[in-house]
Design a protein around this motif. Sequence first.
Motif, short mmCIF file in Angstrom:
data_model
loop_
_atom_site.label_atom_id
_atom_site.label_comp_id
_atom_site.label_asym_id
_atom_site.label_seq_id
_atom_site.Cartn_x
_atom_site.Cartn_y
_atom_site.Cartn_z
N GLY A 110 -11.62 -77.19 2.62
CA GLY A 110 -12.15 -76.22 3.57
C GLY A 110 -11.20 -75.06 3.79
N GLU A 111 -11.68 -74.11 4.60
CA GLU A 111 -10.85 -72.95 4.91
C GLU A 111 -9.89 -73.33 6.02
N GLY A 112 -8.70 -73.66 5.66
CA GLY A 112 -7.73 -74.06 6.67
C GLY A 112 -6.78 -72.94 6.98
N CYS A 113 -5.50 -73.25 6.89
CA CYS A 113 -4.46 -72.27 7.17
C CYS A 113 -4.21 -71.43 5.92
N TRP A 114 -4.52 -70.16 6.02
CA TRP A 114 -4.39 -69.31 4.83
C TRP A 114 -2.95 -69.16 4.40
N ARG A 115 -2.06 -69.23 5.34
CA ARG A 115 -0.65 -69.04 4.99
C ARG A 115 -0.14 -70.15 4.09
N SER A 116 -0.58 -71.37 4.39
CA SER A 116 -0.09 -72.49 3.59
C SER A 116 -0.98 -72.79 2.39
N LEU A 117 -2.16 -72.20 2.39
CA LEU A 117 -3.12 -72.51 1.32
C LEU A 117 -2.61 -72.22 -0.09
N SER A 135 -4.13 -62.49 0.53
CA SER A 135 -4.84 -62.16 -0.69
C SER A 135 -5.89 -63.23 -1.00
N CYS A 136 -5.51 -64.49 -0.75
CA CYS A 136 -6.46 -65.60 -0.99
C CYS A 136 -7.66 -65.47 -0.06
N ARG A 137 -7.38 -65.18 1.19
CA ARG A 137 -8.46 -65.04 2.16
C ARG A 137 -9.43 -63.93 1.74
N LEU A 138 -8.85 -62.81 1.34
CA LEU A 138 -9.66 -61.67 0.95
C LEU A 138 -10.51 -62.00 -0.28
#
Length: 231
Positions: A33-40, A52-55
């Motif tokens: 799932g979409e969790g913490c983008w920083r650690s993803l 960048s991943c989120r975008l």
Amino acid sequence: MGRSPCCEKAHTNKGAWTKEEDERLVAYIRAHGEGCWRSLPKAAGLLRCGKSCRLRWMNYLRPDLKRGNFTDDEDEVIIRLHAILGNKWSLIAGQLPGRTDNEIKNYWNTHGSAAAAHRAAALLHPATAVPALASAAKPSPAASSSDDGARSSSSTSGGASAGEPRCPDLNLDLSVGPPPPPPADTPTSRPVCLCYRLGLRAGEACGCQADHPSGTQGLRYFRPLEQGQFI
DNA sequence: AATCTTACCAACCGCTTTAAA
DNA sequence: GTTTAAAGCGGTTGGTAAGAT
């Protein structure tokens, strides 16, 4: 103080995403799932900034995204909402299922100025719309604006060369004034739903129940439109 | 066929907002 | 109440495909 960088720039890739990176990101989000983008990125094995991943996910990889040209109805919604909200692309995107703020922003900045001027005139002032201006949506070589022009003209009517307005009798002043005064029985301190300002009544596209001023509750948010449903 | 111009879109950057400590 | 990190947003840039010359 200053902010720390959102990621370690020295160890991140930039530029276009590769197919492999896309697959990794999709696989990870499907699994976790979409969790913490920083650690993803680290968890997914990607050398990318979380931002960048989120975008990439939001604008390109999300399964519910609708690709392809904007329909006339979508076009109309964008114009209406932009007239009221301005460059609040995320809010506009919220009313267009399957479309992203980035996509709408790009669309507006490229198609927006000329085509929207005519369509907005037709929508907001049907009696004064000039059909001939429809050709503005397909700019002729002489009238076409450059990329930079399209970018910079997003807030102008653009196009007309000095001394010779193309449609001299058309008033393209699309500025939006304050919302129409509410009926006398509407308490002015209560928030009024955007859909009401767009001329919709309670229950039409909007699920907020109020303040379509006859409503009785104070909610001010509106639900995303269903597939195929437009304002 | 080669070169130039235009239009489009993906991605980045920096700022603001929100939430947690 | 203050500080800080993370997320979200909007503006801008750069690459490239398509069309024109």
